[in-house]
Design a protein around this motif. Structure first.
Motif, PDB file in Angstrom:
ATOM      1  N   ARG A 192     -11.847 -27.616  -7.537  1.00  0.00           N
ATOM      2  CA  ARG A 192     -11.824 -26.895  -8.818  1.00  0.00           C
ATOM      3  C   ARG A 192     -11.682 -25.400  -8.548  1.00  0.00           C
ATOM      4  N   VAL A 225     -10.981 -21.324 -10.144  1.00  0.00           N
ATOM      5  CA  VAL A 225     -10.912 -20.337 -11.215  1.00  0.00           C
ATOM      6  C   VAL A 225     -10.067 -19.184 -10.695  1.00  0.00           C
ATOM      7  N   ILE A 282      -5.113 -25.293 -16.474  1.00  0.00           N
ATOM      8  CA  ILE A 282      -5.485 -24.953 -17.839  1.00  0.00           C
ATOM      9  C   ILE A 282      -5.268 -23.458 -18.061  1.00  0.00           C
ATOM     10  N   THR A 320      -7.759 -27.954 -11.510  1.00  0.00           N
ATOM     11  CA  THR A 320      -8.501 -29.019 -10.817  1.00  0.00           C
ATOM     12  C   THR A 320      -7.486 -29.925 -10.155  1.00  0.00           C
ATOM     13  N   VAL A 352      -1.820 -27.102 -20.948  1.00  0.00           N
ATOM     14  CA  VAL A 352      -2.220 -27.969 -19.836  1.00  0.00           C
ATOM     15  C   VAL A 352      -0.972 -28.365 -19.064  1.00  0.00           C
ATOM     16  N   LEU A 386     -13.166 -19.397 -19.354  1.00  0.00           N
ATOM     17  CA  LEU A 386     -11.992 -18.580 -19.664  1.00  0.00           C
ATOM     18  C   LEU A 386     -12.289 -17.475 -20.666  1.00  0.00           C
ATOM     19  N   ASP A 420     -16.725 -26.277 -21.675  1.00  0.00           N
ATOM     20  CA  ASP A 420     -16.836 -25.676 -20.346  1.00  0.00           C
ATOM     21  C   ASP A 420     -15.622 -24.820 -20.017  1.00  0.00           C
ATOM     22  N   GLU A 421     -14.432 -25.263 -20.439  1.00  0.00           N
ATOM     23  CA  GLU A 421     -13.221 -24.478 -20.194  1.00  0.00           C
ATOM     24  C   GLU A 421     -13.281 -23.149 -20.947  1.00  0.00           C
ATOM     25  N   LEU A 460      -7.562 -22.096 -15.030  1.00  0.00           N
ATOM     26  CA  LEU A 460      -8.373 -23.031 -14.266  1.00  0.00           C
ATOM     27  C   LEU A 460      -7.444 -24.081 -13.671  1.00  0.00           C
ATOM     28  N   VAL A 475      -5.324 -24.472 -25.538  1.00  0.00           N
ATOM     29  CA  VAL A 475      -4.983 -24.178 -24.150  1.00  0.00           C
ATOM     30  C   VAL A 475      -3.720 -24.947 -23.788  1.00  0.00           C
ATOM     31  N   ALA A 496      -9.425 -26.333 -26.326  1.00  0.00           N
ATOM     32  CA  ALA A 496     -10.231 -26.094 -25.124  1.00  0.00           C
ATOM     33  C   ALA A 496     -11.553 -26.841 -25.222  1.00  0.00           C
TER      34      ALA A 496
END
Length: 250
Positions: free
Chosen positions: A136, A138, A235, A150, A217, A207, A202-203, A148, A215, A199
């Motif tokens: 993951r 950032v 993201i 992953t 993707v 962000l 957590d995203e 982001l 967002v 979003a």
């Protein structure tokens, strides 16, 4: 209501939207209260509330706890460039842009072994529950989180090799193509699907946005002779960035 006539709440939202666009309601200005909207447009409380909800869903206004609803400052979208050309030093397109001196980019990433959930297993063509290395990331430009990512790699390919951890070892940070070449796997194509969705909480937290704001993707999968060797979800905040593709013509 006659066919084609807009509901009252959409007409109110449209007028308020126009005031935001022409600067009558500039950024950081408090949106007229529900009572003010009701009186100004001759509508019910329900219509006034629904009009405000429309503007909030569009990202034009935001609620501030205990203070009210305010016009949001709209950022000027910037480009995140994707390229079909060979990247310098084996870097991915995103990582190469992050190293641009004008961007002042940094990134952080953590890897851990996981079991492939069904959706990821299908993308990697492995069985659900098979071991994968999940990383993951950032990415930041200055202090601003810009995206982001992953990624998942099947451990049946990289397990017990020097490249099992993307951000550690002799080829740390060198990108999928170069790392796989080091274990005699030749990556020859990449498939990307670009979509949009709200979003997740957590995203949005990472962000600096709000849950529910859109967002972009990018679901990306690197392949070697048709065999998926890595898949990732990138993201990007849709209100701040556009994805710009630069592809060779053969």
């Amino acid at each position: 209501m006659p066919l084609g006539e807009k509901p009252a709440y959409l007409r109110v939202a449209e007028d308020l939207r126009a005031q935001i666009a022409d600067g009558t309601l500039p950024p950081h200005t408090r949106l007229p209260s529900q009572a003010t909207i009701r009186a100004a447009y001759g509508v019910s409380d329900t219509v006034a509330l629904e009009a405000r909800k429309v503007l909030m869903a569009e990202g034009l206004v935001e609620g501030r706890s205990g203070s009210g609803t305010y016009v949001r400052e709209q950022p000027v979208p910037r480009a995140i460039r994707r390229s079909g050309f060979r990247m310098l030093g084996g870097c991915t397109p995103f990582r190469q842009e992050q190293t641009d001196e004008r961007v002042r980019g940094t990134w952080e990433g953590d890897s851990e072994r996981e079991e492939a959930e069904p959706g990821i297993a299908a993308r990697l063509r492995v069985e659900p529950g098979d071991p994968v290395m999940c990383t993951r990331y950032v990415f930041r430009a200055g202090s601003e989180a810009t995206m982001l990512s992953t990624s998942w790699e099947p451990l049946r390919l990289t397990g017990r090799t020097p490249v099992v951890l993307p951000e550690h070892g002799p080829l740390a940070g060198r990108g999928v193509v170069e790392r796989m070449a080091a274990i005699d796997i030749t990556v020859d194509n990449v498939v990307e699907h670009v979509g949009a969705r709200p979003a997740l909480a957590d995203e949005a937290r990472l962000l600096g946005g709000l849950p529910g704001h859109p967002v972009l993707v990018i679901s990306r999968t690197y392949q070697a002779g048709g065999l998926p060797v890595e898949t990732a979800d990138v993201i990007v905040p849709a209100d701040r960035f556009r994805i710009a593709y630069h592809l060779p013509v053969r």
